[in-house]
Design a protein around this motif. Structure first.
Motif, PDB file in Angstrom:
ATOM      1  N   LYS A 100       3.052  -2.525 -69.523  1.00  8.42           N
ATOM      2  CA  LYS A 100       1.574  -1.729 -68.962  1.00  8.42           C
ATOM      3  C   LYS A 100       0.475  -2.486 -69.267  1.00  8.42           C
ATOM      4  O   LYS A 100      -0.510  -1.720 -69.157  1.00  8.42           O
ATOM      5  N   ARG A 101       0.679  -3.226 -70.627  1.00  3.80           N
ATOM      6  CA  ARG A 101      -0.796  -3.872 -70.976  1.00  3.80           C
ATOM      7  C   ARG A 101      -1.538  -4.484 -69.985  1.00  3.80           C
ATOM      8  O   ARG A 101      -1.143  -5.339 -69.098  1.00  3.80           O
ATOM      9  N   GLU A 102      -2.849  -4.407 -70.451  1.00  3.26           N
ATOM     10  CA  GLU A 102      -3.745  -5.107 -69.904  1.00  3.26           C
ATOM     11  C   GLU A 102      -4.848  -6.166 -70.740  1.00  3.26           C
ATOM     12  O   GLU A 102      -5.811  -5.501 -71.236  1.00  3.26           O
ATOM     13  N   PRO A 103      -4.155  -7.190 -71.192  1.00  2.00           N
ATOM     14  CA  PRO A 103      -4.882  -8.152 -72.111  1.00  2.00           C
ATOM     15  C   PRO A 103      -6.359  -8.301 -71.718  1.00  2.00           C
ATOM     16  O   PRO A 103      -6.598  -8.613 -70.658  1.00  2.00           O
ATOM     17  N   PRO A 104      -7.330  -8.056 -72.764  1.00  2.00           N
ATOM     18  CA  PRO A 104      -8.733  -8.297 -72.383  1.00  2.00           C
ATOM     19  C   PRO A 104      -8.975  -9.947 -71.955  1.00  2.00           C
ATOM     20  O   PRO A 104      -8.174 -10.690 -72.561  1.00  2.00           O
ATOM     21  N   GLY A 105      -9.768 -10.400 -71.301  1.00  2.00           N
ATOM     22  CA  GLY A 105     -10.157 -11.528 -70.980  1.00  2.00           C
ATOM     23  C   GLY A 105      -9.244 -12.325 -70.027  1.00  2.00           C
ATOM     24  O   GLY A 105      -9.450 -13.313 -69.736  1.00  2.00           O
ATOM     25  N   ILE A 106      -8.203 -11.537 -69.430  1.00  2.00           N
ATOM     26  CA  ILE A 106      -7.220 -12.009 -68.622  1.00  2.00           C
ATOM     27  C   ILE A 106      -7.389 -11.154 -67.122  1.00  2.00           C
ATOM     28  O   ILE A 106      -7.496  -9.902 -67.169  1.00  2.00           O
ATOM     29  N   ILE A 107      -7.451 -11.721 -65.851  1.00  2.00           N
ATOM     30  CA  ILE A 107      -7.573 -10.931 -64.700  1.00  2.00           C
ATOM     31  C   ILE A 107      -6.577 -12.076 -63.957  1.00  2.00           C
ATOM     32  O   ILE A 107      -6.480 -12.975 -63.819  1.00  2.00           O
ATOM     33  N   LEU A 108      -5.467 -10.946 -63.201  1.00  3.74           N
ATOM     34  CA  LEU A 108      -4.755 -11.388 -62.435  1.00  3.74           C
ATOM     35  C   LEU A 108      -4.836 -11.132 -60.948  1.00  3.74           C
ATOM     36  O   LEU A 108      -5.267 -10.232 -60.501  1.00  3.74           O
ATOM     37  N   LEU A 109      -4.777 -12.562 -60.250  1.00  6.46           N
ATOM     38  CA  LEU A 109      -4.895 -12.458 -58.834  1.00  6.46           C
ATOM     39  C   LEU A 109      -3.495 -12.529 -58.098  1.00  6.46           C
ATOM     40  O   LEU A 109      -2.873 -13.638 -58.068  1.00  6.46           O
ATOM     41  N   TRP A 110      -3.155 -11.303 -57.815  1.00  3.41           N
ATOM     42  CA  TRP A 110      -1.704 -11.079 -57.417  1.00  3.41           C
ATOM     43  C   TRP A 110      -1.334 -11.905 -56.280  1.00  3.41           C
ATOM     44  O   TRP A 110      -2.145 -12.361 -55.219  1.00  3.41           O
ATOM     45  N   SER A 111       0.015 -12.559 -56.328  1.00  2.00           N
ATOM     46  CA  SER A 111       0.469 -13.380 -55.023  1.00  2.00           C
ATOM     47  C   SER A 111       1.222 -12.333 -54.298  1.00  2.00           C
ATOM     48  O   SER A 111       1.445 -12.947 -52.907  1.00  2.00           O
ATOM     49  N   ASP A 112       1.713 -11.069 -54.437  1.00  2.00           N
ATOM     50  CA  ASP A 112       2.496 -10.460 -53.507  1.00  2.00           C
ATOM     51  C   ASP A 112       1.546  -9.728 -52.818  1.00  2.00           C
ATOM     52  O   ASP A 112       0.406  -9.203 -53.227  1.00  2.00           O
ATOM     53  N   PRO A 113       1.877  -9.289 -51.468  1.00  2.00           N
ATOM     54  CA  PRO A 113       0.655  -8.519 -50.580  1.00  2.00           C
ATOM     55  C   PRO A 113       0.587  -6.926 -51.132  1.00  2.00           C
ATOM     56  O   PRO A 113       1.571  -6.696 -52.125  1.00  2.00           O
ATOM     57  N   PRO A 114      -0.493  -6.448 -50.991  1.00  2.52           N
ATOM     58  CA  PRO A 114      -0.615  -5.032 -51.452  1.00  2.52           C
ATOM     59  C   PRO A 114       0.536  -3.862 -50.800  1.00  2.52           C
ATOM     60  O   PRO A 114       0.799  -4.503 -49.579  1.00  2.52           O
ATOM     61  N   LEU A 115       0.703  -3.373 -51.253  1.00  2.00           N
ATOM     62  CA  LEU A 115       1.941  -2.331 -50.827  1.00  2.00           C
ATOM     63  C   LEU A 115       1.110  -1.521 -49.644  1.00  2.00           C
ATOM     64  O   LEU A 115       1.638  -1.423 -48.306  1.00  2.00           O
ATOM     65  N   ALA A 116      -0.311  -1.118 -49.662  1.00  2.00           N
ATOM     66  CA  ALA A 116      -0.770  -0.343 -48.545  1.00  2.00           C
ATOM     67  C   ALA A 116      -1.020  -1.239 -47.615  1.00  2.00           C
ATOM     68  O   ALA A 116      -0.906  -0.816 -46.151  1.00  2.00           O
ATOM     69  N   ARG A 117      -1.342  -2.670 -47.698  1.00  5.96           N
ATOM     70  CA  ARG A 117      -1.499  -3.460 -46.922  1.00  5.96           C
ATOM     71  C   ARG A 117      -0.251  -3.637 -45.727  1.00  5.96           C
ATOM     72  O   ARG A 117      -0.189  -3.809 -44.649  1.00  5.96           O
ATOM     73  N   GLN A 118       0.716  -3.767 -46.475  1.00  8.31           N
ATOM     74  CA  GLN A 118       2.173  -4.105 -45.697  1.00  8.31           C
ATOM     75  C   GLN A 118       2.434  -2.667 -45.008  1.00  8.31           C
ATOM     76  O   GLN A 118       3.172  -2.713 -43.925  1.00  8.31           O
ATOM     77  N   LEU A 119       2.163  -1.511 -45.388  1.00  2.79           N
ATOM     78  CA  LEU A 119       2.456  -0.349 -44.770  1.00  2.79           C
ATOM     79  C   LEU A 119       1.511  -0.242 -43.361  1.00  2.79           C
ATOM     80  O   LEU A 119       1.798   0.142 -42.398  1.00  2.79           O
ATOM     81  N   ASN A 120       0.251  -0.777 -43.758  1.00  6.24           N
ATOM     82  CA  ASN A 120      -0.567  -0.459 -42.416  1.00  6.24           C
ATOM     83  C   ASN A 120       0.043  -1.761 -41.421  1.00  6.24           C
ATOM     84  O   ASN A 120      -0.163  -1.476 -40.341  1.00  6.24           O
ATOM     85  N   LEU A 121       0.425  -2.733 -41.986  1.00  5.87           N
ATOM     86  CA  LEU A 121       1.243  -3.777 -40.872  1.00  5.87           C
ATOM     87  C   LEU A 121       2.357  -3.042 -40.051  1.00  5.87           C
ATOM     88  O   LEU A 121       2.284  -3.187 -38.947  1.00  5.87           O
ATOM     89  N   ILE A 122       3.193  -2.111 -40.933  1.00  4.27           N
ATOM     90  CA  ILE A 122       4.131  -1.611 -40.021  1.00  4.27           C
ATOM     91  C   ILE A 122       3.646  -0.492 -39.234  1.00  4.27           C
ATOM     92  O   ILE A 122       3.952  -0.440 -38.020  1.00  4.27           O
ATOM     93  N   ARG A 123       2.543   0.224 -39.693  1.00  7.53           N
ATOM     94  CA  ARG A 123       1.989   1.311 -38.699  1.00  7.53           C
ATOM     95  C   ARG A 123       1.450   0.598 -37.469  1.00  7.53           C
ATOM     96  O   ARG A 123       1.485   1.110 -36.439  1.00  7.53           O
ATOM     97  N   GLU A 124       0.813  -0.645 -37.649  1.00 13.74           N
ATOM     98  CA  GLU A 124       0.208  -1.137 -36.359  1.00 13.74           C
ATOM     99  C   GLU A 124       1.400  -2.076 -35.618  1.00 13.74           C
ATOM    100  O   GLU A 124       1.430  -2.014 -34.190  1.00 13.74           O
ATOM    101  N   ALA A 125       2.308  -2.653 -36.168  1.00 13.87           N
ATOM    102  CA  ALA A 125       3.496  -3.420 -35.542  1.00 13.87           C
ATOM    103  C   ALA A 125       4.316  -2.657 -35.263  1.00 13.87           C
ATOM    104  O   ALA A 125       4.948  -3.052 -34.065  1.00 13.87           O
ATOM    105  N   LEU A 126       4.730  -1.485 -35.925  1.00 13.33           N
ATOM    106  CA  LEU A 126       5.975  -0.731 -35.686  1.00 13.33           C
ATOM    107  C   LEU A 126       5.692   0.667 -35.512  1.00 13.33           C
ATOM    108  O   LEU A 126       6.002   1.444 -36.377  1.00 13.33           O
ATOM    109  N   PRO A 127       4.952   1.247 -34.667  1.00 10.71           N
ATOM    110  CA  PRO A 127       4.256   2.616 -34.777  1.00 10.71           C
ATOM    111  C   PRO A 127       5.402   3.564 -34.650  1.00 10.71           C
ATOM    112  O   PRO A 127       4.976   4.677 -35.072  1.00 10.71           O
ATOM    113  N   HIS A 128       6.587   3.298 -34.121  1.00 14.10           N
ATOM    114  CA  HIS A 128       7.694   4.407 -34.192  1.00 14.10           C
ATOM    115  C   HIS A 128       8.322   4.356 -35.515  1.00 14.10           C
ATOM    116  O   HIS A 128       9.317   5.131 -35.483  1.00 14.10           O
ATOM    117  N   GLY A 129       8.175   3.435 -36.441  1.00 15.82           N
ATOM    118  CA  GLY A 129       8.957   3.192 -37.747  1.00 15.82           C
ATOM    119  C   GLY A 129       8.387   4.311 -38.546  1.00 15.82           C
ATOM    120  O   GLY A 129       7.748   3.708 -39.654  1.00 15.82           O
TER     121      GLY A 129
END
Length: 303
Positions: A113-142
């Motif tokens: 859970k550490r956040e070392p100073p001087g380092i920023i991570l640009l995540w490679s995996d998609p945000p969870l909320a963005r993937q949920l929005n994709l499900i809401r839009e593409a699969l509204p009955h899911g």
């Protein structure tokens, strides 16, 4: 004594000299480090060089890296991959560092859970909320969303539950510690309309891909995510960020004071990858992908 015209010329020269000095003073030394320097890496270096004409950009192989404490603290360091994140986090000193191509699961294993100073991570995996929005839009009955998690990805489930509850979606999470035992997979599919793929290599890998896809599509349950490899193999769709999207975020960070950097971010701009053949076989129309991206971007601004 200079004439009025001469004074103007002197002032102009001073102004031009000051502008040149300021441009030089603002120039950054940017070092990009990775384990390999193939065509994709060279394309990234070339694109960054074009985007930062005022700066000095160079590539350095991992085995040639000095210790981060020995590097110029006024420079900027861009590291590619989890191994180099591990190398950088071992030193409390070093230049401001942007780390790419590291997922949240990979970073959790290295940093906890550490956040070392001087380092920023640009995540490679998609945000969870963005993937949920994709499900809401593409699969509204899911409404019932199945999630498999392992020893390393369990921390994401609570975040996913919170994001899903904001939209009235139900998360059906199942612990899958042993991929040779398919019972957890079948249990989660028994009570799900869609399978949400977390970017966890313990679960989603070349050994499990066939079982996951055959089991889910045998029940006509689409898989969303987790990686481009899975989309090509038979997953339905996923959001992702490409090199151009990463460069936009990197440029914004390099233009800012590193003291204002957060510990991590997702690229704001993104794309959607779809498997149209899978969509047709499941009777799912994903529509125009550019329109879908626009809708997801609007949801992130006004959820």
């Amino acid at each position: 004594m200079p004439t009025f015209s001469g004074k103007k010329q002197v002032n102009l020269c001073l102004l031009l000299g000051l502008m040149l000095w300021l441009a030089t003073a603002r120039a950054l030394d940017i070092t990009v480090a990775a384990y390999s320097n193939g065509p994709a890496m060279q394309a990234f270096i070339d694109s960054l060089t074009v985007a930062r004409p005022q700066d000095r950009v160079r590539f350095i192989a991992t085995h040639e890296l000095p210790s981060s404490a020995q590097m110029n603290h006024d420079s900027r360091l861009i590291l590619i991959g989890p191994q180099l994140l591990d190398w950088r986090q071992r030193s409390v000193q070093g230049p401001p560092t942007i780390v790419l191509q590291v997922s949240r699961v990979q970073a959790r294993k290295i940093l906890d859970k550490r956040e070392p100073p001087g380092i920023i991570l640009l995540w490679s995996d998609p945000p969870l909320a963005r993937q949920l929005n994709l499900i809401r839009e593409a699969l509204p009955h899911g409404q019932r969303i199945g999630v498999l998690y392992g020893n390393d990805s369990g921390f994401l489930v609570n975040e996913l539950r919170q994001a899903a509850s904001d939209h009235g979606l139900q998360i059906n999470a199942q612990f899958w510690p042993n991929s040779n035992d398919t019972r957890p997979l079948h249990r989660v599919l028994d009570h799900s309309d869609v399978l949400f793929g977390l970017d966890d290599a313990q679960l989603y890998n070349s050994s499990t891909i066939k079982t996951l896809l055959l089991s889910s599509y045998g029940r006509r349950i689409p898989l969303i995510g987790p990686t481009a490899a899975f989309i090509r193999a038979g997953s339905l769709a996923s959001t992702y960020s490409n090199q151009e999207d990463w460069l936009k975020s990197i440029n914004q960070l390099l233009d800012r004071d590193p003291l204002s950097w957060p510990a991590s971010i997702y690229p704001e701009s993104f794309q959607i990858m779809r498997n149209l053949q899978v969509g047709r076989s499941l009777g799912i129309s994903l529509g125009d992908k550019h329109a879908l991206v626009n809708r997801l971007q609007h949801l992130e601004i006004t959820p």
